[in-house]
Design a protein around this motif. Sequence first.
Motif, PDB file in Angstrom:
ATOM      1  N   VAL A  23       0.868  -1.171   0.000  1.00 51.96           N
ATOM      2  CA  VAL A  23       0.000   0.000   0.000  1.00 51.96           C
ATOM      3  C   VAL A  23       0.908   1.224   0.000  1.00 51.96           C
ATOM      4  O   VAL A  23       1.687   1.420   0.934  1.00 51.96           O
ATOM      5  CB  VAL A  23      -0.940   0.028   1.229  1.00 51.96           C
ATOM      6  N   VAL A  24       0.823   2.022  -1.062  1.00 51.37           N
ATOM      7  CA  VAL A  24       1.739   3.155  -1.240  1.00 51.37           C
ATOM      8  C   VAL A  24       0.948   4.453  -1.212  1.00 51.37           C
ATOM      9  O   VAL A  24       0.004   4.640  -1.988  1.00 51.37           O
ATOM     10  CB  VAL A  24       2.504   3.048  -2.573  1.00 51.37           C
ATOM     11  N   LEU A  25       1.326   5.349  -0.309  1.00 54.26           N
ATOM     12  CA  LEU A  25       0.676   6.650  -0.168  1.00 54.26           C
ATOM     13  C   LEU A  25       1.437   7.682  -0.998  1.00 54.26           C
ATOM     14  O   LEU A  25       2.648   7.848  -0.839  1.00 54.26           O
ATOM     15  CB  LEU A  25       0.661   7.059   1.308  1.00 54.26           C
ATOM     16  N   ILE A  26       0.730   8.363  -1.908  1.00 53.52           N
ATOM     17  CA  ILE A  26       1.308   9.421  -2.728  1.00 53.52           C
ATOM     18  C   ILE A  26       0.787  10.750  -2.202  1.00 53.52           C
ATOM     19  O   ILE A  26      -0.410  11.029  -2.283  1.00 53.52           O
ATOM     20  CB  ILE A  26       0.927   9.275  -4.212  1.00 53.52           C
ATOM     21  N   THR A  27       1.651  11.586  -1.630  1.00 51.93           N
ATOM     22  CA  THR A  27       1.214  12.828  -0.999  1.00 51.93           C
ATOM     23  C   THR A  27       1.846  14.036  -1.685  1.00 51.93           C
ATOM     24  O   THR A  27       2.882  13.939  -2.338  1.00 51.93           O
ATOM     25  CB  THR A  27       1.595  12.858   0.485  1.00 51.93           C
ATOM     26  N   GLY A  28       1.203  15.200  -1.496  1.00 54.06           N
ATOM     27  CA  GLY A  28       1.757  16.431  -2.038  1.00 54.06           C
ATOM     28  C   GLY A  28       0.694  17.494  -2.196  1.00 54.06           C
ATOM     29  O   GLY A  28      -0.506  17.221  -2.103  1.00 54.06           O
ATOM     30  N   PRO A 150      -7.634  -6.577   3.482  1.00 56.76           N
ATOM     31  CA  PRO A 150      -7.936  -7.628   2.491  1.00 56.76           C
ATOM     32  C   PRO A 150      -7.197  -7.428   1.180  1.00 56.76           C
ATOM     33  O   PRO A 150      -6.844  -8.411   0.510  1.00 56.76           O
ATOM     34  CB  PRO A 150      -9.461  -7.498   2.292  1.00 56.76           C
ATOM     35  N   LEU A 151      -6.944  -6.159   0.796  1.00 52.85           N
ATOM     36  CA  LEU A 151      -6.208  -5.906  -0.435  1.00 52.85           C
ATOM     37  C   LEU A 151      -4.790  -6.444  -0.331  1.00 52.85           C
ATOM     38  O   LEU A 151      -4.241  -7.000  -1.286  1.00 52.85           O
ATOM     39  CB  LEU A 151      -6.186  -4.407  -0.741  1.00 52.85           C
ATOM     40  N   ARG A 152      -4.183  -6.279   0.826  1.00 56.98           N
ATOM     41  CA  ARG A 152      -2.843  -6.832   1.046  1.00 56.98           C
ATOM     42  C   ARG A 152      -2.873  -8.355   0.931  1.00 56.98           C
ATOM     43  O   ARG A 152      -1.997  -8.966   0.315  1.00 56.98           O
ATOM     44  CB  ARG A 152      -2.316  -6.424   2.419  1.00 56.98           C
ATOM     45  N   ARG A 153      -3.890  -8.965   1.548  1.00 56.77           N
ATOM     46  CA  ARG A 153      -3.976 -10.427   1.509  1.00 56.77           C
ATOM     47  C   ARG A 153      -4.173 -10.938   0.088  1.00 56.77           C
ATOM     48  O   ARG A 153      -3.743 -12.040  -0.255  1.00 56.77           O
ATOM     49  CB  ARG A 153      -5.108 -10.913   2.416  1.00 56.77           C
ATOM     50  N   GLU A 154      -4.838 -10.140  -0.736  1.00 57.59           N
ATOM     51  CA  GLU A 154      -5.049 -10.509  -2.137  1.00 57.59           C
ATOM     52  C   GLU A 154      -3.850 -10.143  -3.010  1.00 57.59           C
ATOM     53  O   GLU A 154      -3.881 -10.333  -4.224  1.00 57.59           O
ATOM     54  CB  GLU A 154      -6.306  -9.819  -2.679  1.00 57.59           C
ATOM     55  N   ASN A 155      -2.799  -9.595  -2.389  1.00 54.72           N
ATOM     56  CA  ASN A 155      -1.569  -9.206  -3.092  1.00 54.72           C
ATOM     57  C   ASN A 155      -1.813  -8.109  -4.130  1.00 54.72           C
ATOM     58  O   ASN A 155      -1.138  -8.057  -5.163  1.00 54.72           O
ATOM     59  CB  ASN A 155      -0.919 -10.422  -3.765  1.00 54.72           C
ATOM     60  N   LEU A 156      -2.771  -7.218  -3.843  1.00 58.57           N
ATOM     61  CA  LEU A 156      -3.030  -6.072  -4.714  1.00 58.57           C
ATOM     62  C   LEU A 156      -2.077  -4.930  -4.342  1.00 58.57           C
ATOM     63  O   LEU A 156      -2.025  -4.517  -3.186  1.00 58.57           O
ATOM     64  CB  LEU A 156      -4.471  -5.591  -4.561  1.00 58.57           C
ATOM     65  N   THR A 157      -1.345  -4.426  -5.309  1.00 60.44           N
ATOM     66  CA  THR A 157      -0.519  -3.246  -5.083  1.00 60.44           C
ATOM     67  C   THR A 157      -1.428  -2.030  -5.179  1.00 60.44           C
ATOM     68  O   THR A 157      -2.027  -1.776  -6.219  1.00 60.44           O
ATOM     69  CB  THR A 157       0.609  -3.153  -6.122  1.00 60.44           C
ATOM     70  N   THR A 158      -1.547  -1.289  -4.076  1.00 55.35           N
ATOM     71  CA  THR A 158      -2.540  -0.225  -3.966  1.00 55.35           C
ATOM     72  C   THR A 158      -1.867   1.126  -3.774  1.00 55.35           C
ATOM     73  O   THR A 158      -1.033   1.293  -2.876  1.00 55.35           O
ATOM     74  CB  THR A 158      -3.483  -0.491  -2.777  1.00 55.35           C
ATOM     75  N   PHE A 159      -2.241   2.091  -4.634  1.00 58.53           N
ATOM     76  CA  PHE A 159      -1.737   3.454  -4.530  1.00 58.53           C
ATOM     77  C   PHE A 159      -2.860   4.356  -4.026  1.00 58.53           C
ATOM     78  O   PHE A 159      -3.949   4.392  -4.611  1.00 58.53           O
ATOM     79  CB  PHE A 159      -1.234   3.952  -5.887  1.00 58.53           C
ATOM     80  N   LEU A 160      -2.604   5.070  -2.930  1.00 54.09           N
ATOM     81  CA  LEU A 160      -3.574   5.998  -2.343  1.00 54.09           C
ATOM     82  C   LEU A 160      -3.042   7.415  -2.500  1.00 54.09           C
ATOM     83  O   LEU A 160      -1.941   7.719  -2.045  1.00 54.09           O
ATOM     84  CB  LEU A 160      -3.786   5.695  -0.857  1.00 54.09           C
ATOM     85  N   ILE A 161      -3.818   8.282  -3.142  1.00 48.89           N
ATOM     86  CA  ILE A 161      -3.399   9.672  -3.342  1.00 48.89           C
ATOM     87  C   ILE A 161      -4.023  10.538  -2.249  1.00 48.89           C
ATOM     88  O   ILE A 161      -5.228  10.450  -1.981  1.00 48.89           O
ATOM     89  CB  ILE A 161      -3.819  10.165  -4.737  1.00 48.89           C
ATOM     90  N   LEU A 162      -3.201  11.352  -1.618  1.00 49.43           N
ATOM     91  CA  LEU A 162      -3.666  12.217  -0.538  1.00 49.43           C
ATOM     92  C   LEU A 162      -3.069  13.601  -0.700  1.00 49.43           C
ATOM     93  O   LEU A 162      -1.844  13.764  -0.671  1.00 49.43           O
ATOM     94  CB  LEU A 162      -3.269  11.641   0.825  1.00 49.43           C
ATOM     95  N   GLU A 163      -3.933  14.603  -0.895  1.00 49.74           N
ATOM     96  CA  GLU A 163      -3.447  15.973  -1.041  1.00 49.74           C
ATOM     97  C   GLU A 163      -3.123  16.568   0.322  1.00 49.74           C
ATOM     98  O   GLU A 163      -3.905  16.469   1.259  1.00 49.74           O
ATOM     99  CB  GLU A 163      -4.485  16.842  -1.750  1.00 49.74           C
ATOM    100  N   MET A 164      -1.965  17.184   0.417  1.00 52.83           N
ATOM    101  CA  MET A 164      -1.535  17.868   1.636  1.00 52.83           C
ATOM    102  C   MET A 164      -1.093  19.262   1.240  1.00 52.83           C
ATOM    103  O   MET A 164       0.075  19.509   0.945  1.00 52.83           O
ATOM    104  CB  MET A 164      -0.407  17.093   2.319  1.00 52.83           C
ATOM    105  N   ALA A 165      -2.059  20.182   1.197  1.00 53.67           N
ATOM    106  CA  ALA A 165      -1.785  21.532   0.721  1.00 53.67           C
ATOM    107  C   ALA A 165      -0.896  22.312   1.670  1.00 53.67           C
ATOM    108  O   ALA A 165      -0.064  23.114   1.249  1.00 53.67           O
ATOM    109  CB  ALA A 165      -3.103  22.274   0.501  1.00 53.67           C
ATOM    110  N   ASP A 166      -1.076  22.076   2.960  1.00 49.34           N
ATOM    111  CA  ASP A 166      -0.329  22.827   3.970  1.00 49.34           C
ATOM    112  C   ASP A 166       0.470  21.867   4.833  1.00 49.34           C
ATOM    113  O   ASP A 166      -0.111  21.122   5.626  1.00 49.34           O
ATOM    114  CB  ASP A 166      -1.295  23.645   4.837  1.00 49.34           C
ATOM    115  N   PRO A 167       1.804  21.830   4.697  1.00 54.37           N
ATOM    116  CA  PRO A 167       2.605  20.904   5.504  1.00 54.37           C
ATOM    117  C   PRO A 167       2.493  21.167   6.992  1.00 54.37           C
ATOM    118  O   PRO A 167       2.783  20.301   7.804  1.00 54.37           O
ATOM    119  CB  PRO A 167       4.036  21.145   5.013  1.00 54.37           C
TER     120      PRO A 167
END
Length: 230
Positions: A23-28, A150-167
Amino acid sequence: MRFIDTIQGLDDIFENDIPKGSVVLITGPPGSLKSGLTFSIISKYLEKSSEFGIYVTLEQNKRSHLENMKSMGIELSENLTISDFTDYRLQYDEFSGDLLNLIETNIVQYKHKLGDKFTCLTLDSLGALYSLMDVEPRLMRKRLYHLLEPLRRENLTTFLILEMADPNGPNHDFEGYLADGIIELGVHTKDDSTNRFIRVKKMRASAHSMDPYILTVSDDGLQIYRGTIF
């Protein structure tokens, strides 16, 4: 095909590939190419493999999203299905308002249809999901946890996008805790020069640099290269 071979220069950051099933979090902040980077990785990966994936977009409809990707030289793989909010409303006669249930149902149906060939999933974005669901944040995050395991157990590579406008704004430690990897994108100005950058903050079971690299848009899509950012 490796995930890190999908964008020119990404393999300079990583010594080995992003592990399957992560599970990979893409932030920015806005404009840092979160959707472009994620879409490019998953679409190019699937294009060179016999695998399939879903890109769930909650912020842009399918047509707008594809036009945006095409303007950056990023093409849609035939092995990637885009599901948008309109698709869900057309698919179900009665829309309960529980978008997370609809997403879960969509994933399960896709898994039943393709089995082990279904390997990749993107959710764009968590912020949009939170805003569309009338659920208290603590419960929302608990439900997200029960979706991801469950996604991990199914071996799904999952990308989650999360906007972080203000650090310096509200932190997102919970999402970072859930993720196996965190890829931070940003925009930085130095000496009247502004560059987008990419930095891998963590990736379990993968050796990688933690230095920032320059991220650019070229005629051939996205490119990454080492440069002086800060």
